[in-house]
Design an enzyme around this catalytic site. Sequence first.
Site, PDB file in Angstrom:
ATOM      1  N   HIS A 106       0.793  -1.165  -0.111  1.00  0.00           N
ATOM      2  CA  HIS A 106      -0.111  -0.015   0.084  1.00  0.00           C
ATOM      3  C   HIS A 106       0.967   1.264  -0.044  1.00  0.00           C
ATOM      4  O   HIS A 106       1.966   1.148   0.462  1.00  0.00           O
ATOM      5  CB  HIS A 106      -1.028  -0.073   1.478  1.00  0.00           C
ATOM      6  CG  HIS A 106      -1.806  -0.934   1.546  1.00  0.00           C
ATOM      7  ND1 HIS A 106      -1.269  -2.319   2.171  1.00  0.00           N
ATOM      8  CD2 HIS A 106      -3.047  -1.350   1.360  1.00  0.00           C
ATOM      9  CE1 HIS A 106      -2.477  -3.153   2.427  1.00  0.00           C
ATOM     10  NE2 HIS A 106      -3.216  -2.411   1.771  1.00  0.00           N
ATOM     11  N   ASP A 109       2.389   2.166   3.347  1.00  0.00           N
ATOM     12  CA  ASP A 109       3.136   1.230   3.740  1.00  0.00           C
ATOM     13  C   ASP A 109       4.765   1.625   3.683  1.00  0.00           C
ATOM     14  O   ASP A 109       5.525   1.141   4.273  1.00  0.00           O
ATOM     15  CB  ASP A 109       3.139  -0.259   3.353  1.00  0.00           C
ATOM     16  CG  ASP A 109       1.845  -0.921   3.359  1.00  0.00           C
ATOM     17  OD1 ASP A 109       0.919  -0.574   4.312  1.00  0.00           O
ATOM     18  OD2 ASP A 109       1.339  -1.806   2.618  1.00  0.00           O
TER      19      ASP A 109
HETATM   20  C1  XUL Z   1      -7.582  -6.574   4.203  1.00  0.00           C
HETATM   21  C2  XUL Z   1      -6.605  -7.026   2.887  1.00  0.00           C
HETATM   22  C3  XUL Z   1      -5.817  -5.839   2.349  1.00  0.00           C
HETATM   23  C4  XUL Z   1      -5.757  -6.000   0.866  1.00  0.00           C
HETATM   24  C5  XUL Z   1      -4.958  -4.891   0.293  1.00  0.00           C
HETATM   25  O1  XUL Z   1      -8.344  -7.692   4.646  1.00  0.00           O
HETATM   26  O2  XUL Z   1      -6.527  -8.229   2.552  1.00  0.00           O
HETATM   27  O3  XUL Z   1      -4.461  -6.040   3.070  1.00  0.00           O
HETATM   28  O4  XUL Z   1      -5.279  -7.271   0.574  1.00  0.00           O
HETATM   29  O5  XUL Z   1      -5.457  -3.577   0.502  1.00  0.00           O
END
Ligand code: XUL
Length: 441
Positions: A106, A109
């Site tokens: 993300h 992150d």
């Molecule tokens: C949340 C989840 C996230 C997604 C990316 O449950 O799985 O981490 O993979 O936003």
Amino acid sequence: MIITGTKEYFKGIGAIKFEGKESDNPLAYKYYDADRVVAGKTMREHFKFAMAYWHTLCNTGGDPFGPGTKIYPWSTNSDPNRAAREKADAAFEFITKMGFDYYCFHDFDLVDEAPTLLESERRIQKITTYLAEKQNASGVKLLWGTANCFSHPRYMNGAATNPDFNVVARAGAQIKIALDTTIALQGENYVFWGGREGYMSLLNTNMKRELDHMGRFLNMAKDYARNNGFKGNFFIEPKPMEPSKHQYDFDCATVIGFLREYDLDKDFKINIEVNHATLAQHTMQHELQIAANAGMLGSIDANRGDYQNGWDTDQFPNNILETTEAMLVFLKAGGLQGGGINFDAKIRRNSTDLEDIFLGHIGGADIFARALLIADKIRSVSPYEELLAKRYNSFDTGKGRAFESGELNFKDLYTIAQENGEVALQSGKQELFENIVNQYI
Ligand code: XUL
Ligand code: CO
């Protein structure tokens, strides 16, 4: 090749090698043999294993009842740009020691979000340049990027589906930057997971309007990325709930309907997560099959839930029966379209050694490798495929075949049934199928 920064974070741990199932070395693969060919491809090509930045490097184990328990040596610098570089050093050291080829992130992150959008963008651009250097030095690639549009309080009522247009615009800006980053790092895919795209109460929600907004927003994001050279896949990651009471991307079937309704089905596929499937009261196998039926089996977020409770525990996968059944669907579908296996999994709150991060990922890679070997054997050596085909062989010739090819009308069914008299029972043989799977495990 192991790539460390100025400091080595995982001291005493070298490259994780395949040693086979007789090995007692906990820091070695027992089944994952990257260059071994199974069903026409190497394990490396089948899986494209990826490290998830958020769980592996950011999550210190806090839960609603207590703070984090892990002190990460790459998270101590008070300068956000320097801290981001240290985290990137730790990321690439870990990925290259594991022998993985991919990672996922993300936006926030990579580096902490700044007080302004402009400063956040500058921070992201800086770390992107550094990550590009690390990718070039190591050969590690970006499986997918995404934007965190669910943690900041501004997104408490949703991002693309927020009832306030100004929040929708803010989410658009953030995702534009995340797309720019993904494109700059030659990311192979881009993920949308909308944890807060849904509702807590239908009383204060105009669902139709919110869904229309989401359809428009995703079309705009797709057009922007395509116009800026992005050739990869867009993935939606379904989840039924948590943090929203009801998430719009509930499960694969719901997402496929949405993508078709809003004309997104040519560009989007699905990223399927094990624990999200089980929270939707499905098996992972079911979700994979639904996506495969639609030609949308894009990628996998690997983990597992705790089957005695109902929340998103994101544990590392270790259920051989479940993973074998998933690999049967995976092989039959011809694998993933553009994606890979991303370990969206975290070590437990009381797993506090740095070594535990390796153990979790080694176990995850091994369970997939072992399941792949078993599923391939079941498909190629056992009577499984033949028994399955036999259940449908009344459609292979005669009237059944005419039905499949559209040559019969409804009245023909009536006539055939009249001629047949009562039909003989055909056993489903479920226990036999289960026994075959067990025999090959
Ligand atoms: C949340 C989840 C996230 C997604 C990316 O449950 O799985 O981490 O993979 O936003
Ligand atoms: Co996920």
